[in-house]
Design an enzyme around this catalytic site. Structure first.
Site, short mmCIF file in Angstrom:
data_model
loop_
_atom_site.label_atom_id
_atom_site.label_comp_id
_atom_site.label_asym_id
_atom_site.label_seq_id
_atom_site.Cartn_x
_atom_site.Cartn_y
_atom_site.Cartn_z
N LYS A 66 0.87 -1.18 0.00
CA LYS A 66 0.00 0.00 0.00
C LYS A 66 0.91 1.23 0.00
CE LYS A 66 -3.85 0.42 2.44
NZ LYS A 66 -4.96 0.64 1.51
N1 PMP Z 1 -7.45 -2.66 -3.15
C1 PMP Z 1 -6.95 -1.44 -2.88
C2 PMP Z 1 -6.23 -0.70 -3.94
C3 PMP Z 1 -7.10 -0.88 -1.60
O1 PMP Z 1 -6.62 0.33 -1.33
C4 PMP Z 1 -7.81 -1.60 -0.61
C5 PMP Z 1 -8.02 -1.00 0.74
N2 PMP Z 1 -6.92 -1.24 1.57
C6 PMP Z 1 -8.31 -2.86 -0.93
C7 PMP Z 1 -8.10 -3.37 -2.22
C8 PMP Z 1 -9.01 -3.69 0.09
O2 PMP Z 1 -8.09 -4.12 1.05
P1 PMP Z 1 -8.51 -4.42 2.55
O3 PMP Z 1 -9.63 -5.38 2.47
O4 PMP Z 1 -7.29 -5.00 3.16
O5 PMP Z 1 -8.93 -3.14 3.15
#
Ligand code: PMP
Length: 302
Positions: free
Chosen positions: A156
């Site tokens: 991220k």
């Molecule tokens: N894809 C992206 C690009 C994201 O930013 C997120 C949010 N973190 C997700 C998918 C979903 O991830 P998570 O379920 O871990 O929040």
């Protein structure tokens, strides 16, 4: 916004936090972060959902991008609990961020100090109150999701979100609530900040982890499906498969389980929240709110 910040090991009030305009991460986007949620339970407790997985992913993001961290897993884990506790919020969105300091600008990051901060705030419904029931209208974006070797998708990375923000903004300006991004080969990748699932003939289909984040909500959905004996297929998905899906939903920490009502104006499930979406959403909400005994080990009490 909350009044409680943890910055480099110290708990500070908002007015005591300052940051230089020459902060490296401001300029070039080399920072990594997480989005985590806590929920109030019926017994009055507050619990953070899958804090271990989020903390691990933050450390992995740092490793991938080459950001050295001055804090241990335990310190960052505990800081997230403490900011929620100090904020007195129940349903909080928690944001840990690792960023580079202001010693020097330029693309050589050697010797630039890294910093860590955690704060939290209230962020009730990402797409508004109705969306969990009524779903949202989305468009397939003209922006392509980053190729894994141009910007690694398992991390991220702050700067990576420019792509998602532009896709989201384009979608909103065109009258949609969210964008679906395709990968470099034209297969479905994910939303601007959420993973995507197709329901077809009773099975769940989701893009394999080539060009999307390894979402923690996605992992939870896969576990729910396994426990409910719903088949899951992780594979390439084409744009037209979105149009002909029986049901579609987004999942992510911020959006939880959000049904998709239409794609490029083509109605999905006659514009209704489908049966499987409904089931997964209920399992998710019961779990995060501490109503389900089955997945208690995913909750960390504040
Ligand atoms: N894809 C992206 C690009 C994201 O930013 C997120 C949010 N973190 C997700 C998918 C979903 O991830 P998570 O379920 O871990 O929040």
């Amino acid at each position: 916004m909350s009044d409680t910040y943890w910055v480099d090991g110290k708990y500070l009030k908002k007015e005591d936090v300052s940051i230089s305009p020459l902060t490296h991460t401001f300029h070039y986007g080399l920072g990594v972060f997480e989005g985590v949620r806590s929920y109030g339970a019926e017994d009055g407790s507050v619990n953070i959902f899958r804090l271990d997985e989020h903390t691990n992913r933050l450390l992995e993001s740092a490793k991938i991008t080459g950001i050295d961290i001055n804090f241990s897993y335990d310190e960052i884990f505990d800081a997230q609990i403490q900011v929620v506790k100090k904020s007195n919020l129940q349903n909080a969105y928690i944001r840990p961020l690792l960023y580079l300091g202001s010693e020097r600008l330029g693309l050589d990051i050697d010797g630039i100090d890294s910093h860590a901060m955690v704060t939290c705030w209230e962020w009730p419904a990402y797409f508004g109150e109705d969306a969990l029931e009524k779903g949202i209208d989305v468009m397939v974006s003209s922006f392509t999701r980053q190729f894994p070797n141009s910007l690694m998708t398992k991390s991220k990375i702050s700067g990576g979100y420019v792509n998602g923000i532009m896709a989201h903004d384009q979608a909103k300006k065109n009258g949609y609530q969210e964008a679906v991004l395709l990968d470099t080969n034209g297969f479905v990748a994910e939303g601007s900040g959420q993973n995507i699932f197709v329901v077809k003939d009773g099975s769940l289909i989701t893009p394999s982890l080539n060009c999307c984040l390894n979402g923690i909500t996605r992992r939870s959905v896969l576990k729910f499906a396994e426990d409910e004996n719903i088949d899951v297929i992780e594979r390439n998905i084409t744009r037209d498969e979105l149009y002909t899906a029986d049901e579609l939903f987004f999942c992510g920490t911020a959006v939880e389980i959000t049904p998709i009502r239409s794609v490029d104006k083509k109605l999905i499930c006659n514009g209704n929240r489908g049966e499987i979406t409904n089931l997964i959403q209920s399992l998710y909400l019961d779990t995060v709110q501490g109503k389900s005994k089955k997945y208690q080990d995913w909750l960390t009490r504040v």
